[in-house]
Design an enzyme around this catalytic site. Sequence first.
Site, PDB file in Angstrom:
ATOM      1  CG  HIS A  52      -2.038  -1.015   1.081  1.00  0.00           C
ATOM      2  ND1 HIS A  52      -3.110  -1.046   1.933  1.00  0.00           N
ATOM      3  CD2 HIS A  52      -2.231  -2.028   0.205  1.00  0.00           C
ATOM      4  CE1 HIS A  52      -3.922  -2.032   1.595  1.00  0.00           C
ATOM      5  NE2 HIS A  52      -3.407  -2.646   0.544  1.00  0.00           N
ATOM      6  CD  GLU A  84      -1.487   4.262   3.681  1.00  0.00           C
ATOM      7  OE1 GLU A  84      -2.602   4.499   4.167  1.00  0.00           O
ATOM      8  OE2 GLU A  84      -1.311   3.505   2.702  1.00  0.00           O
ATOM      9  CB  CYS A 107      -6.353  -0.294   5.085  1.00  0.00           C
ATOM     10  SG  CYS A 107      -4.737  -1.107   5.133  1.00  0.00           S
ATOM     11  CB  CYS A 147      -1.819   1.327   6.011  1.00  0.00           C
ATOM     12  SG  CYS A 147      -1.531   0.574   4.397  1.00  0.00           S
ATOM     13  CB  ALA A 171     -21.682   5.806 -32.111  1.00  0.00           C
ATOM     14  CB  ALA A 217     -32.969   0.738 -43.229  1.00  0.00           C
ATOM     15  NE  ARG A 264     -14.613  -1.005 -26.336  1.00  0.00           N
ATOM     16  CZ  ARG A 264     -14.553  -1.854 -27.372  1.00  0.00           C
ATOM     17  NH1 ARG A 264     -13.392  -2.403 -27.706  1.00  0.00           N
ATOM     18  NH2 ARG A 264     -15.646  -2.153 -28.038  1.00  0.00           N
ATOM     19  CB  THR A 286     -24.101  -7.038 -28.805  1.00  0.00           C
ATOM     20  OG1 THR A 286     -25.057  -5.998 -28.623  1.00  0.00           O
ATOM     21  CG2 THR A 286     -22.794  -6.430 -29.301  1.00  0.00           C
ATOM     22  CD  GLU A 321     -18.075  -0.536 -25.957  1.00  0.00           C
ATOM     23  OE1 GLU A 321     -18.314  -0.080 -27.092  1.00  0.00           O
ATOM     24  OE2 GLU A 321     -16.963  -0.953 -25.620  1.00  0.00           O
TER      25      GLU A 321
END
Length: 344
Positions: free
Chosen positions: A55, A57, A80, A89, A158, A168, A188, A200, A271
């Site tokens: 960490h 610290e 922490c 820490c 978009a 179409a 992303r 998708t 997405e």
Amino acid sequence: MGFTAGETAAMRRALVLAQSPGVPLGPNPRVGCVLLDDSGTEVAEGFHRGAGTAHAEADALLRAGDAARGTTAVVTLEPCNHTGRTGPCAQALIAAGVRRVVFAQADPNPQAAGGAATLRAAGIEVDQGLLEPDARRVNRAWTFALDHGRPFVTWKFATTLDGRSAAADGTSRWVSSPAARRDTHLLRGACDVMLVGTSTVEVDDPELTVRDEFDVPLSHQPLRAVMGLRDLPAGRRVFNERAESVRLLTRDPQAALQQLFELDRRHVFLEGGPTLAASFLRAGLVDEIVTYVAPMLLGAGRAAVGDLGITTIAQARHFAVTDVTALTSHDDSDTNVRITMRGN
């Protein structure tokens, strides 16, 4: 007591350290630490490099050695108070003989919180709240996730000027410009999950990896999550070896987010298509919207979002715009406008 000019400068430095290049955005928070002597001179600094590493610290204390005794530790997040992959820490600061601790943001994680009380009980001066809004922005999604018990959700899409995401005949490749597509990869990379629906994957077969400007997949990739109950062929690109993938066998957005939260994921980049987006919007589970608007009209085609159950203009969903940026290709031939909004 109040904060000194030296502590404020040290906190600004600690915030920069927390955002050092290469530090992952999750599942742990990004944290920086600066140790100051009584004159306000920096003794050592450190930052957290990701899960399983020291960490901030502990990193700074190691660099300071015996010189840490009597210093002020300036930290972006409350030290922490628990033992995970590394020790607490708060105890490390006590053992090192630190005199005073200044931190920006209280730890929202109930498993790690309590460091300030432990430090005070050991006789160490503790002050908090220095540049707290800045610290919360550094760990925006992580803080939100711990506060709400679910990941922060960014919905990206978009669209043309008339709200179409595809023509179409289903073609959509040029709705977003090359500059917008590069920008999407940057966004992303700032998340730890990319989420789409089974439709998708079945229709578009996306790989869902983050790629650099040379279209090369990067070494560290967000988790690719596919939500829905439909069976999918194993050969779909989203299941290849380029990144980790997971199936979320549910149509319920809340259940999907709960599964991802339990996997230590804190920021979802949504997405999927219009149906998936509509389900998250209806559930009130979109926290940020990023849309790339193309200066073109189609007049017909696939809508950018599905049915939201709205039948009159008085029921329209309204969002607060937080940023508007024009993204232009290198030869100025193609431009999209990126609009960022607060969701819900």
